[in-house]
Design a protein around this motif. Structure first.
Motif, short mmCIF file in Angstrom:
data_model
loop_
_atom_site.label_atom_id
_atom_site.label_comp_id
_atom_site.label_asym_id
_atom_site.label_seq_id
_atom_site.Cartn_x
_atom_site.Cartn_y
_atom_site.Cartn_z
N LEU A 121 0.81 -1.23 0.00
CA LEU A 121 0.00 0.00 0.00
C LEU A 121 0.84 1.27 0.00
O LEU A 121 0.40 2.31 -0.47
N PHE A 122 2.07 1.17 0.52
CA PHE A 122 2.90 2.37 0.48
C PHE A 122 3.31 2.69 -0.95
O PHE A 122 3.30 3.85 -1.38
N PHE A 123 3.65 1.66 -1.71
CA PHE A 123 3.99 1.84 -3.13
C PHE A 123 2.78 2.43 -3.85
O PHE A 123 2.90 3.36 -4.67
N LEU A 124 1.60 1.95 -3.52
CA LEU A 124 0.37 2.46 -4.12
C LEU A 124 0.17 3.94 -3.76
O LEU A 124 -0.19 4.76 -4.62
N ALA A 125 0.43 4.27 -2.48
CA ALA A 125 0.26 5.65 -2.02
C ALA A 125 1.10 6.61 -2.86
O ALA A 125 0.64 7.68 -3.26
N PRO A 134 -2.27 18.11 -8.76
CA PRO A 134 -1.77 18.84 -7.58
C PRO A 134 -2.80 19.79 -6.97
O PRO A 134 -2.75 20.12 -5.79
N LYS A 135 -3.75 20.22 -7.81
CA LYS A 135 -4.77 21.15 -7.29
C LYS A 135 -5.94 20.42 -6.64
O LYS A 135 -6.84 21.05 -6.09
N SER A 136 -5.94 19.10 -6.75
CA SER A 136 -7.06 18.33 -6.21
C SER A 136 -7.20 18.56 -4.71
O SER A 136 -6.22 18.63 -3.97
N LYS A 137 -8.43 18.67 -4.28
CA LYS A 137 -8.66 18.90 -2.85
C LYS A 137 -8.95 17.59 -2.12
O LYS A 137 -9.24 17.57 -0.93
N ILE A 138 -8.88 16.50 -2.88
CA ILE A 138 -9.16 15.22 -2.26
C ILE A 138 -8.10 14.87 -1.23
O ILE A 138 -6.91 14.98 -1.49
N GLN A 139 -8.54 14.51 -0.07
CA GLN A 139 -7.63 14.10 0.98
C GLN A 139 -7.52 12.58 0.99
O GLN A 139 -8.47 11.88 1.35
N GLU A 155 4.10 5.02 9.25
CA GLU A 155 3.25 6.17 9.56
C GLU A 155 3.84 7.47 8.99
O GLU A 155 3.17 8.22 8.29
N LYS A 156 5.13 7.68 9.28
CA LYS A 156 5.81 8.89 8.80
C LYS A 156 5.80 8.99 7.28
O LYS A 156 5.57 10.04 6.70
N GLU A 157 6.07 7.83 6.66
CA GLU A 157 6.17 7.80 5.20
C GLU A 157 4.84 8.17 4.54
O GLU A 157 4.80 8.91 3.56
N PHE A 158 3.76 7.65 5.09
CA PHE A 158 2.44 7.98 4.53
C PHE A 158 2.13 9.47 4.73
O PHE A 158 1.58 10.12 3.85
N GLY A 162 1.53 12.88 1.99
CA GLY A 162 0.32 13.71 2.02
C GLY A 162 -0.94 12.98 2.47
O GLY A 162 -2.04 13.47 2.27
N PHE A 163 -0.78 11.86 3.07
CA PHE A 163 -1.94 11.08 3.50
C PHE A 163 -2.40 11.47 4.91
O PHE A 163 -1.60 11.78 5.77
N ASP A 164 -3.71 11.44 5.08
CA ASP A 164 -4.31 11.55 6.40
C ASP A 164 -4.20 10.16 7.02
O ASP A 164 -4.80 9.20 6.52
N VAL A 165 -3.38 10.02 8.07
CA VAL A 165 -3.12 8.70 8.65
C VAL A 165 -3.99 8.47 9.88
O VAL A 165 -3.97 9.27 10.82
#
Lengths: 275, 313
Positions: A121-125, A134-139, A155-158, A162-165
């Motif tokens: 999942l990290f590779f996917l992220a 880049p302008k997307s507001k999707i979190q 955790e740090k890597e996600f 830019g991920f909400d963890v």
């Protein structure tokens, strides 16, 4: 999918019993897609079969895996030193469909990782981020489930991606107390209330789930996905013999009969799997 | 001088005596990126039945010391789908294609399959799998019901081979089981009934249990053991059969490299098959072919046939 000798450049313990190994594999990197795996040879007289590992990330010509030292095969791997070579076949299998799903603004990607399930999942992220406007507001969101606060991976890597963890631990030592599938359901039911009470455009967006983890967790994800009518993809973990679709050893039951986890998967649509 | 590697299996001439075993090489397409297929002596396909077959529930495989257990249960698309979807690629490989077949019912299904394949020119030979330990034989063959295999009974073996022999002019290979008291007796029955060659051995029936959960590691409980763990047993059987029959033997059971391949040639195998080792190193068979050339050159042997059965006693 070539068979290559890849030189190890890094192989260290991350925390607890989790290790990270990076090797130089430009031929594999070129073709690798999130959710695909490598089949690594264990050069030991008694241990015969290759061991499958999800591709965790790529950087330049380097390719990384993370693994938990559980049996003799992973113990063997943990003893390999930088400079040594690994016999690798890959990339193998069908990975996540992230181009037509989840990052086109119609869906909010939610990654759900249980334990070692963070590996693909990290590779996917990273790929989701690369493909996102880049302008997307999707979190983008990732839910990480672990035994205790000491077992939480990446955790740090996600966060850096830019991920909400959101965290769930079995013992409640961090974040939500319980399984990560329960945390997902809690979030989804909150969504539902939100949709019912609001008319904002964001709320109309459905969530696209990408999950990897132990079988009972994935079974739950599939149930939840159906209940909420979501589009979900899950990556199955399975013991394999050949890893390339030749032996028919690692099958999973689907709507269309048995499918090979190594060749037809390891990523399947949640709707297609029969548990 | 280049040593001569070619051997004959019935009417079939192989450029070299190294094949890949049924069930371990899929339908070859799965391995096209990893193996130079045209270098192989022959390819034996995964076993085909008349109708599509679902196979056994998972888990189907597990690793054991120096070996593995499998109980796939002969999952396959059935003969017509095989001919339509799998054979075109196999044909392109440029090497002899040996199709493995079995029956889910009685002798009649073997005959039907053999007749169907007899006219297919891209198929070089037929191997009858009468020794798969992972299917229940609800056959009409006397003495072979339940878990009893055809290859465990000389009379049943004779009956099946004889019937298939009548149905096809193609080279006929009979695959034998090691799960018997006397494999030579079964081999002789197959020879007498008209088999052109013998493949031996199929897997040994075994079990493995998870001591923690007390559950069998394979859903079907029992399964077939393969890999280096069975090599000495397979080799002994090759030698026993070699002394009792005149038809060629295709030796297999835990071959992983040139030295283990040579053991089988020396114990009487005309050709050998690489099975489980394909999973570990898909290039095993082609590496054995190079190794064989080197071995013959180094020992100044002009023809590979000189080492067949040349066990020094």
């Amino acid at each position: 999918m070539p068979q290559i000798k890849a030189k190890i450049v890094y192989n260290k313990k991350v925390k607890e019993n989790y290790w990270c190994c990076v090797f130089n594999a430009p031929e594999v990197v070129k073709k690798a897609s999130p959710g695909q795996f490598l089949n690594i040879r264990v050069e030991d007289k008694e241990l015969l079969l290759r061991r499958p590992f999800s591709i965790h990330g790529i950087q330049g010509s380097g390719l990384g895996i993370i693994y938990e030292v559980l049996g003799k095969g992973t113990k063997y791997l943990s003893r390999r030193k930088p400079g040594e070579y690994l016999d690798i076949i890959g990339p193998l299998g069908n990975g996540f469909d992230y181009k037509t799903q989840g990052c086109q603004g119609t869906m909010v990607p939610v990654l759900v990782a249980g334990g070692m399930g963070v590996a693909p999942l990290f590779f996917l992220a990273e790929k989701l981020r690369e493909n996102q406007n880049p302008k997307s507001k999707i979190q983008n969101v990732v839910l990480i489930g672990a035994k205790t606060k000491n077992h939480i991976l990446c955790e740090k890597e996600f966060k850096a991606a830019g991920f909400d963890v959101r965290i769930a631990t079995d013992d409640g030592s961090r974040g939500f107390k319980g399984y990560v599938s329960e945390l997902l359901e809690k979030i989804l039911s909150a969504d539902l209330r939100h949709v019912q009470s609001a008319s904002s455009k964001d709320a109309e967006r459905s969530r696209g789930i990408y999950a990897c983890g132990p079988k009972p967790m994935l079974k739950e994800i599939c149930r939840i996905s159906r209940k909420y009518g979501l589009s979900s993809q899950v990556s199955l973990e399975e013991h394999m013999a050949c890893g390339i679709g030749a032996c028919f050893g690692c099958v999973a039951e689907t709507k269309e009969g048995y499918k090979r986890v190594c060749k037809d998967g390891p990523v399947f649509k949640a709707d297609d799997l029969i548990w | 001088m280049k040593p001569k590697l070619s051997v004959n299996i019935g009417k079939l001439k192989l450029n070299n005596p190294v094949m890949v075993a049924s069930g371990t090489f899929g339908y070859a397409e799965e391995l096209k990126d990893l193996v130079i297929l045209k270098e192989l002596g022959a390819i034996v396909t995964k076993t085909i039945t008349l109708n599509p077959r679902r196979g056994n529930p998972p888990p189907r495989t597990c690793e054991t010391p120096s070996g593995m257990l499998n109980s796939i249960g002969l999952e396959n698309p059935g003969v017509e789908n095989f001919l339509k979807e799998k054979l075109p690629f196999l044909k392109k490989s440029g090497v002899p294609i040996i199709i493995s077949i079995t029956s889910e019912s009685g002798v009649e299904e073997f005959v039907k399959l053999a007749r169907r394949l007899d006219g297919v020119k891209d198929i070089s030979a037929i191997e009858i799998n009468i020794s798969c330990p992972n299917i229940r034989n609800d056959t009409k063959i006397p003495r072979c019901q339940g878990t009893r295999l055809i290859a465990q009974d000389p009379k049943a073996t004779h009956e099946v081979v004889k019937a298939v022999r009548k149905a096809t002019g193609k080279t006929l290979i009979t695959k034998l089981s090691p799960n018997v008291t006397s494999i030579a007796e079964i081999a002789q029955a197959a020879e007498e009934a008209g088999s052109d060659a013998l493949s031996l051995v199929n897997t040994l029936i075994g079990m493995s249990v998870d001591a923690g959960t007390r559950k069998p590691k394979i859903a079907a409980i029992t399964a077939g053991l393969s890999g280096p763990a069975i090599r000495p047993v397979a080799l002994r059987m090759c030698w026993e059969v070699y002394q009792k029959v005149k038809i060629p033997i295709i030796g297999m059971g835990g071959i992983t490299d040139i030295s283990s391949a040579l053991e089988f040639f020396i114990c009487g195998a005309t050709a050998i098959s690489v099975g489980t080792a394909n999973f570990i190193n898909p290039k095993t068979a082609t590496e054995i072919i190079s190794g064989l050339k080197e071995y013959l050159s180094e020992n100044k042997i002009n023809n590979m046939k000189e080492i067949i059965g040349d066990l020094k006693l």
